[in-house]
Design a protein around this motif. Sequence first.
Motif, PDB file in Angstrom:
ATOM      1  N   PRO A  66       0.845  -1.203   0.000  1.00  0.00           N
ATOM      2  CA  PRO A  66       0.000   0.000   0.000  1.00  0.00           C
ATOM      3  C   PRO A  66       0.877   1.248   0.000  1.00  0.00           C
ATOM      4  O   PRO A  66       1.979   1.268   0.555  1.00  0.00           O
ATOM      5  N   GLU A  67       0.383   2.306  -0.620  1.00  0.00           N
ATOM      6  CA  GLU A  67       1.178   3.532  -0.690  1.00  0.00           C
ATOM      7  C   GLU A  67       0.274   4.753  -0.665  1.00  0.00           C
ATOM      8  O   GLU A  67      -0.907   4.691  -1.007  1.00  0.00           O
ATOM      9  N   PHE A  68       0.834   5.868  -0.245  1.00  0.00           N
ATOM     10  CA  PHE A  68       0.198   7.166  -0.388  1.00  0.00           C
ATOM     11  C   PHE A  68       0.811   7.846  -1.601  1.00  0.00           C
ATOM     12  O   PHE A  68       2.031   7.902  -1.748  1.00  0.00           O
ATOM     13  N   ASN A  69      -0.047   8.343  -2.482  1.00  0.00           N
ATOM     14  CA  ASN A  69       0.451   9.038  -3.661  1.00  0.00           C
ATOM     15  C   ASN A  69       1.096  10.359  -3.262  1.00  0.00           C
ATOM     16  O   ASN A  69       0.775  10.920  -2.212  1.00  0.00           O
ATOM     17  N   PRO A  70       1.997  10.894  -4.090  1.00  0.00           N
ATOM     18  CA  PRO A  70       2.599  12.191  -3.788  1.00  0.00           C
ATOM     19  C   PRO A  70       1.526  13.271  -3.647  1.00  0.00           C
ATOM     20  O   PRO A  70       0.517  13.268  -4.354  1.00  0.00           O
ATOM     21  N   VAL A  71       1.738  14.195  -2.718  1.00  0.00           N
ATOM     22  CA  VAL A  71       0.789  15.280  -2.484  1.00  0.00           C
ATOM     23  C   VAL A  71       0.819  16.263  -3.654  1.00  0.00           C
ATOM     24  O   VAL A  71       1.885  16.693  -4.094  1.00  0.00           O
ATOM     25  N   SER A  72      -0.359  16.585  -4.176  1.00  0.00           N
ATOM     26  CA  SER A  72      -0.485  17.562  -5.270  1.00  0.00           C
ATOM     27  C   SER A  72      -1.685  18.458  -4.973  1.00  0.00           C
ATOM     28  O   SER A  72      -2.775  18.282  -5.526  1.00  0.00           O
ATOM     29  N   PRO A  73      -1.520  19.419  -4.058  1.00  0.00           N
ATOM     30  CA  PRO A  73      -2.658  20.231  -3.602  1.00  0.00           C
ATOM     31  C   PRO A  73      -3.182  21.184  -4.666  1.00  0.00           C
ATOM     32  O   PRO A  73      -2.434  21.655  -5.525  1.00  0.00           O
ATOM     33  N   THR A  74      -4.486  21.420  -4.620  1.00  0.00           N
ATOM     34  CA  THR A  74      -5.112  22.448  -5.458  1.00  0.00           C
ATOM     35  C   THR A  74      -5.083  23.768  -4.690  1.00  0.00           C
ATOM     36  O   THR A  74      -5.594  23.866  -3.576  1.00  0.00           O
ATOM     37  N   GLU A  75      -4.463  24.754  -5.281  1.00  0.00           N
ATOM     38  CA  GLU A  75      -4.320  26.050  -4.624  1.00  0.00           C
ATOM     39  C   GLU A  75      -5.634  26.825  -4.683  1.00  0.00           C
ATOM     40  O   GLU A  75      -6.311  26.836  -5.715  1.00  0.00           O
ATOM     41  N   GLU A  76      -5.995  27.482  -3.566  1.00  0.00           N
ATOM     42  CA  GLU A  76      -7.222  28.278  -3.500  1.00  0.00           C
ATOM     43  C   GLU A  76      -6.881  29.748  -3.284  1.00  0.00           C
ATOM     44  O   GLU A  76      -5.930  30.087  -2.576  1.00  0.00           O
ATOM     45  N   ILE A  77      -7.667  30.589  -3.898  1.00  0.00           N
ATOM     46  CA  ILE A  77      -7.451  32.035  -3.794  1.00  0.00           C
ATOM     47  C   ILE A  77      -8.295  32.595  -2.642  1.00  0.00           C
ATOM     48  O   ILE A  77      -9.505  32.391  -2.587  1.00  0.00           O
ATOM     49  N   MET A  78      -7.614  33.292  -1.762  1.00  0.00           N
ATOM     50  CA  MET A  78      -8.301  33.905  -0.617  1.00  0.00           C
ATOM     51  C   MET A  78      -8.395  35.406  -0.863  1.00  0.00           C
ATOM     52  O   MET A  78      -7.385  36.068  -1.085  1.00  0.00           O
ATOM     53  N   ASP A  79      -9.654  35.948  -0.841  1.00  0.00           N
ATOM     54  CA  ASP A  79      -9.819  37.385  -1.111  1.00  0.00           C
ATOM     55  C   ASP A  79     -10.670  38.110  -0.065  1.00  0.00           C
ATOM     56  O   ASP A  79     -10.984  39.303  -0.220  1.00  0.00           O
ATOM     57  N   GLY A  80     -11.054  37.418   0.983  1.00  0.00           N
ATOM     58  CA  GLY A  80     -11.793  38.082   2.050  1.00  0.00           C
ATOM     59  C   GLY A  80     -13.282  38.206   1.826  1.00  0.00           C
ATOM     60  O   GLY A  80     -14.002  38.704   2.703  1.00  0.00           O
ATOM     61  N   THR A  81     -13.790  37.745   0.673  1.00  0.00           N
ATOM     62  CA  THR A  81     -15.234  37.809   0.430  1.00  0.00           C
ATOM     63  C   THR A  81     -15.919  36.609   1.066  1.00  0.00           C
ATOM     64  O   THR A  81     -15.271  35.689   1.574  1.00  0.00           O
ATOM     65  N   ALA A  82     -17.225  36.594   1.005  1.00  0.00           N
ATOM     66  CA  ALA A  82     -17.985  35.499   1.598  1.00  0.00           C
ATOM     67  C   ALA A  82     -18.024  34.275   0.698  1.00  0.00           C
ATOM     68  O   ALA A  82     -18.514  33.225   1.105  1.00  0.00           O
ATOM     69  N   THR A  83     -17.494  34.395  -0.516  1.00  0.00           N
ATOM     70  CA  THR A  83     -17.590  33.290  -1.470  1.00  0.00           C
ATOM     71  C   THR A  83     -16.237  32.828  -1.985  1.00  0.00           C
ATOM     72  O   THR A  83     -16.147  32.197  -3.033  1.00  0.00           O
ATOM     73  N   TRP A  84     -15.161  33.175  -1.278  1.00  0.00           N
ATOM     74  CA  TRP A  84     -13.851  32.784  -1.793  1.00  0.00           C
ATOM     75  C   TRP A  84     -13.618  31.281  -1.607  1.00  0.00           C
ATOM     76  O   TRP A  84     -14.268  30.622  -0.810  1.00  0.00           O
ATOM     77  N   GLY A  85     -12.650  30.776  -2.334  1.00  0.00           N
ATOM     78  CA  GLY A  85     -12.296  29.362  -2.261  1.00  0.00           C
ATOM     79  C   GLY A  85     -13.064  28.519  -3.256  1.00  0.00           C
ATOM     80  O   GLY A  85     -14.070  28.940  -3.824  1.00  0.00           O
ATOM     81  N   THR A  86     -12.562  27.303  -3.482  1.00  0.00           N
ATOM     82  CA  THR A  86     -13.229  26.400  -4.427  1.00  0.00           C
ATOM     83  C   THR A  86     -14.620  25.997  -3.940  1.00  0.00           C
ATOM     84  O   THR A  86     -15.464  25.583  -4.726  1.00  0.00           O
ATOM     85  N   SER A  87     -14.864  26.100  -2.651  1.00  0.00           N
ATOM     86  CA  SER A  87     -16.181  25.769  -2.116  1.00  0.00           C
ATOM     87  C   SER A  87     -17.179  26.905  -2.319  1.00  0.00           C
ATOM     88  O   SER A  87     -18.388  26.707  -2.126  1.00  0.00           O
ATOM     89  N   THR A  88     -16.666  28.101  -2.681  1.00  0.00           N
ATOM     90  CA  THR A  88     -17.468  29.342  -2.811  1.00  0.00           C
ATOM     91  C   THR A  88     -18.220  29.645  -1.522  1.00  0.00           C
ATOM     92  O   THR A  88     -19.254  30.304  -1.533  1.00  0.00           O
ATOM     93  N   ALA A  89     -17.693  29.146  -0.399  1.00  0.00           N
ATOM     94  CA  ALA A  89     -18.360  29.373   0.885  1.00  0.00           C
ATOM     95  C   ALA A  89     -17.498  30.170   1.850  1.00  0.00           C
ATOM     96  O   ALA A  89     -17.841  30.325   3.011  1.00  0.00           O
TER      97      ALA A  89
END
Length: 365
Positions: A66-89
């Motif tokens: 068993p193995e863990f795949n290499p980490v490849s994070p998705t970068e999210e933009i933070m702008d201080g609004t109520a809808t920032w991030g990939t979740s839009t939350a």
Amino acid sequence: RWFSKMAAPFQNYSGGVLLADIVKRNNLSTYVSEAVKERSLFIKSGAVVRNPLLDAREGGTRIQVPEFNPVSPTEEIMDGTATWGTSTAGYLTPQKIGTGTQIASICHRGFAYAVDDVAMLAAGEDPMLHIRNQLADAINKLNSARLFSQLAGLFGTALSAHSLDKAIAATSGQGEANFLTAANLAEARAALGERGDELDTLIVHPSVGFYLYQVGLLTFSTSALAASGAVTWGGGGVGVGARSIGEFAGCNVIMDPQVNTVIPGTSTHVKEFRCFLMKGGSVLEGVQQDLRIEADRNVLSKQDVLSVDYHTAYHVMGTKWTNAGDNPTNGTLATAGNWSATYDVDLIPMVELIVNSPLDTSAIA
């Protein structure tokens, strides 16, 4: 009187070598196992490493890692609004690390020899003694052939992006550009990007290795001393005293004729040779049962019989045996479609380089 007085203190002396210390059970299997390790260039160089985590002594036909795949994070933009991030939350979304399973198939191998009394009488020698003396080298050759078959299969599909073919695909016309040179080796390293600098072991066929030896012995030819003559290389001069190539272009060199177990190229073309560049420890070895050597006497046929068996698996981290069957033959190991990569191949420190050699210009059969 003097002797009797002096002898008394030594009457209970228990040191020295006793018969019980010499007469032991036959440990030929242990001796040969140790000799295999001591004489194996792959083990001594660190290219192949024994790993108990790959052992399967409790049973089974394959080893799963068993193995863990290499980490490849998705970068999210933070702008201080109520809808920032990939979740839009308005918050960072937790991500998961991928998993996979590497698979190595256990290979069960063995062979036997028999020597009859009549042959011993005719030869005036003990053939079985000669067989026993050569077992370690013979097993190393068989292991090497199996490993190179597996590497040929891996580079046929799973690691094909790391295979560089510089050999000429013709019946003649090969030149320096097709040989093992520092330039071709640097190009092979580049296949791994910045990780190419990690490659420290070079495995070559003797026809390629002794070409490096030849190049190392070249000196300026005396014809170059002629007025207005071009500077050329030749075979004159004193050369150097070394009779082997220990290092080349930053790599420890291992010469093994088994590297061409699976010969690349096309029939009638000039012979081609595989070279493998790898980082130490890239190939792991797991054991299901240690090397076993058994001897017996067949009184009816008047023969001494010797049988050998060993049950192991070679594994390159980041790869997977995809065939549904197990206990593969060398030919099955060399089949490209039986392998796949389980993570980014750039993280697997291994490159294949295919070249020609001026020391063997015969045609591929």
